[in-house]
Each structure stands twice: as C-alpha cells, then as structure tokens.
Design a protein around this motif. Sequence first.
Motif, mmCIF file in Angstrom:
data_model
loop_
_atom_site.group_PDB
_atom_site.id
_atom_site.type_symbol
_atom_site.label_atom_id
_atom_site.label_comp_id
_atom_site.label_asym_id
_atom_site.label_seq_id
_atom_site.Cartn_x
_atom_site.Cartn_y
_atom_site.Cartn_z
ATOM 1 N N VAL A 22 0.848 -1.112 -0.023
ATOM 2 C CA VAL A 22 0.065 -0.064 -0.005
ATOM 3 C C VAL A 22 0.669 1.132 0.048
ATOM 4 C CG1 VAL A 22 -1.630 1.521 1.510
ATOM 5 C CG2 VAL A 22 -1.958 -1.280 1.098
ATOM 6 N N LEU A 23 1.962 1.066 0.933
ATOM 7 C CA LEU A 23 2.939 2.370 0.931
ATOM 8 C C LEU A 23 3.525 2.624 -0.464
ATOM 9 C CD1 LEU A 23 3.721 4.644 2.796
ATOM 10 C CD2 LEU A 23 5.566 3.146 3.202
ATOM 11 N N ASN A 24 3.894 1.639 -0.805
ATOM 12 C CA ASN A 24 4.560 1.812 -2.216
ATOM 13 C C ASN A 24 3.675 2.210 -3.492
ATOM 14 O OD1 ASN A 24 7.222 0.722 -1.377
ATOM 15 N ND2 ASN A 24 6.638 -1.246 -2.285
ATOM 16 N N LYS A 25 2.478 1.897 -3.502
ATOM 17 C CA LYS A 25 1.285 2.018 -4.588
ATOM 18 C C LYS A 25 1.092 3.763 -4.102
ATOM 19 C CE LYS A 25 -1.825 -0.373 -5.601
ATOM 20 N NZ LYS A 25 -3.062 -1.185 -5.534
ATOM 21 N N TYR A 26 1.007 4.139 -3.057
ATOM 22 C CA TYR A 26 0.816 5.608 -2.722
ATOM 23 C C TYR A 26 1.896 6.636 -3.152
ATOM 24 C CZ TYR A 26 0.848 9.990 0.006
ATOM 25 O OH TYR A 26 0.561 11.124 0.333
ATOM 26 N N ASN A 27 3.368 6.034 -2.674
ATOM 27 C CA ASN A 27 4.401 6.642 -3.125
ATOM 28 C C ASN A 27 4.724 6.788 -4.924
ATOM 29 O OD1 ASN A 27 5.537 7.567 -0.669
ATOM 30 N ND2 ASN A 27 6.555 5.612 -0.488
ATOM 31 N N ARG A 28 4.182 5.670 -5.480
ATOM 32 C CA ARG A 28 4.236 5.592 -6.878
ATOM 33 C C ARG A 28 3.149 6.714 -7.435
ATOM 34 N NH1 ARG A 28 1.130 2.878 -10.475
ATOM 35 N NH2 ARG A 28 1.839 2.730 -12.819
ATOM 36 N N TYR A 29 2.072 6.716 -6.779
ATOM 37 C CA TYR A 29 1.039 7.925 -7.383
ATOM 38 C C TYR A 29 1.686 9.304 -7.259
ATOM 39 C CZ TYR A 29 -2.429 4.070 -7.461
ATOM 40 O OH TYR A 29 -2.896 2.807 -7.830
ATOM 41 N N LYS A 30 2.141 9.562 -6.015
ATOM 42 C CA LYS A 30 3.031 10.856 -5.626
ATOM 43 C C LYS A 30 4.081 11.175 -6.476
ATOM 44 C CE LYS A 30 4.099 13.528 -1.537
ATOM 45 N NZ LYS A 30 4.249 13.541 -0.111
ATOM 46 N N GLU A 31 4.882 10.301 -6.757
ATOM 47 C CA GLU A 31 5.787 10.584 -7.748
ATOM 48 C C GLU A 31 5.284 10.822 -9.175
ATOM 49 O OE1 GLU A 31 9.541 8.096 -10.117
ATOM 50 O OE2 GLU A 31 8.438 7.026 -8.488
ATOM 51 N N ILE A 32 4.196 10.240 -9.630
ATOM 52 C CA ILE A 32 3.775 10.550 -10.966
ATOM 53 C C ILE A 32 3.197 11.978 -10.889
ATOM 54 C CG2 ILE A 32 1.819 9.912 -12.784
ATOM 55 C CD1 ILE A 32 2.296 6.980 -11.857
ATOM 56 N N ALA A 33 2.593 12.217 -9.742
ATOM 57 C CA ALA A 33 1.830 13.424 -9.609
ATOM 58 C C ALA A 33 2.974 14.510 -9.749
ATOM 59 C CB ALA A 33 1.256 13.593 -8.581
ATOM 60 N N LEU A 34 4.037 14.427 -8.916
ATOM 61 C CA LEU A 34 5.026 15.268 -9.052
ATOM 62 C C LEU A 34 5.651 15.528 -10.467
ATOM 63 C CD1 LEU A 34 7.162 17.068 -7.426
ATOM 64 C CD2 LEU A 34 8.476 15.114 -6.997
ATOM 65 N N ARG A 35 5.820 14.399 -11.068
ATOM 66 C CA ARG A 35 6.358 14.365 -12.454
ATOM 67 C C ARG A 35 5.519 15.517 -13.334
ATOM 68 N NH1 ARG A 35 7.415 8.769 -14.654
ATOM 69 N NH2 ARG A 35 8.117 8.279 -12.485
ATOM 70 N N VAL A 36 3.902 15.124 -13.116
ATOM 71 C CA VAL A 36 3.196 15.805 -14.146
ATOM 72 C C VAL A 36 3.351 17.425 -13.783
ATOM 73 C CG1 VAL A 36 0.616 16.504 -14.421
ATOM 74 C CG2 VAL A 36 1.613 13.868 -14.214
ATOM 75 N N ALA A 37 3.207 17.478 -12.300
ATOM 76 C CA ALA A 37 3.284 19.001 -11.975
ATOM 77 C C ALA A 37 4.374 19.761 -12.713
ATOM 78 C CB ALA A 37 3.389 19.052 -10.429
ATOM 79 N N GLU A 38 5.664 18.953 -12.372
ATOM 80 C CA GLU A 38 7.145 19.529 -12.544
ATOM 81 C C GLU A 38 6.854 19.773 -14.368
ATOM 82 O OE1 GLU A 38 9.614 16.589 -11.465
ATOM 83 O OE2 GLU A 38 10.151 17.947 -9.934
ATOM 84 N N ASP A 39 6.336 18.693 -15.347
ATOM 85 C CA ASP A 39 6.246 19.004 -16.618
ATOM 86 C C ASP A 39 5.458 20.268 -16.859
ATOM 87 O OD1 ASP A 39 7.735 16.965 -17.026
ATOM 88 O OD2 ASP A 39 6.034 15.555 -17.685
#
Length: 115
Positions: A22-39
């Motif tokens: 569960v923690l890995n999945k949450y961190n994966r979503y947060k990483e994708i969100a960060l990538r989208v925001a940075e883009d």
Amino acid sequence: MVTLFIIGVTLIMFQIISNSIVLNKYNRYKEIALRVAEDQIQELRTTPYASLPASGSFSNPLLSNIPQGAGSMSLSETDDGLTQATVTVTWRNPKDNGDQSLNLSTYIWQYGIGK
C-alpha cells in the motif's frame, strides 16, 4: 507451541508485506503527480509571457496512471510583468477513498529567467 509461533510470525509478515504494498502504491502515485506538476511548471516557464494560458485544468498522459488523476493551474499577476503560477495535481487514494493533492508554485517574469 512451535506451530502457533510459526503461524504468528507468518501473520505478522503478511501484515508487513500488505502495508509495504500500500505504501509503495501511494508513493508511486505521488511520484507520478510530482512528474506531471513539474512538466506543467516547465511548460509554463517556456511559454512566452504574453501567451500564458488562463487558469484552469490541463491534461497530461501520465494522469491516467493515477486513480481519478486531474491537473489544474492557477495564474495570477502579482506585479506588473510578474505572474505567480500554481499547479495542482489531485487523485483519489484507493485505500481510504481520500483525496490527495500535490502543489507546485513558481513565478514567471515577462523578461524570462536571469534577465
């Protein structure tokens, strides 16, 4: 007694593994969100000042990789020739159905960076 110990250790290990997934999945979503925001921030920084878009939603193909992912941006002119841009990415946490969000902000100057 040994059997109960083995069963107890197995249950504890199962719980630890479940929490890790569960923690890995949450961190994966947060990483994708960060990538989208940075883009999106980078796209705004490279857009000519006179052509900056209005506040509102934006799309990114990576948003489909997070549950109910959505992106929005808010641009407000803080001074003559200086605009503050805030990018927000939201998604739904599948474990507790809670909304999650990530915000990034930057300033955009009409003459660009370093001028």
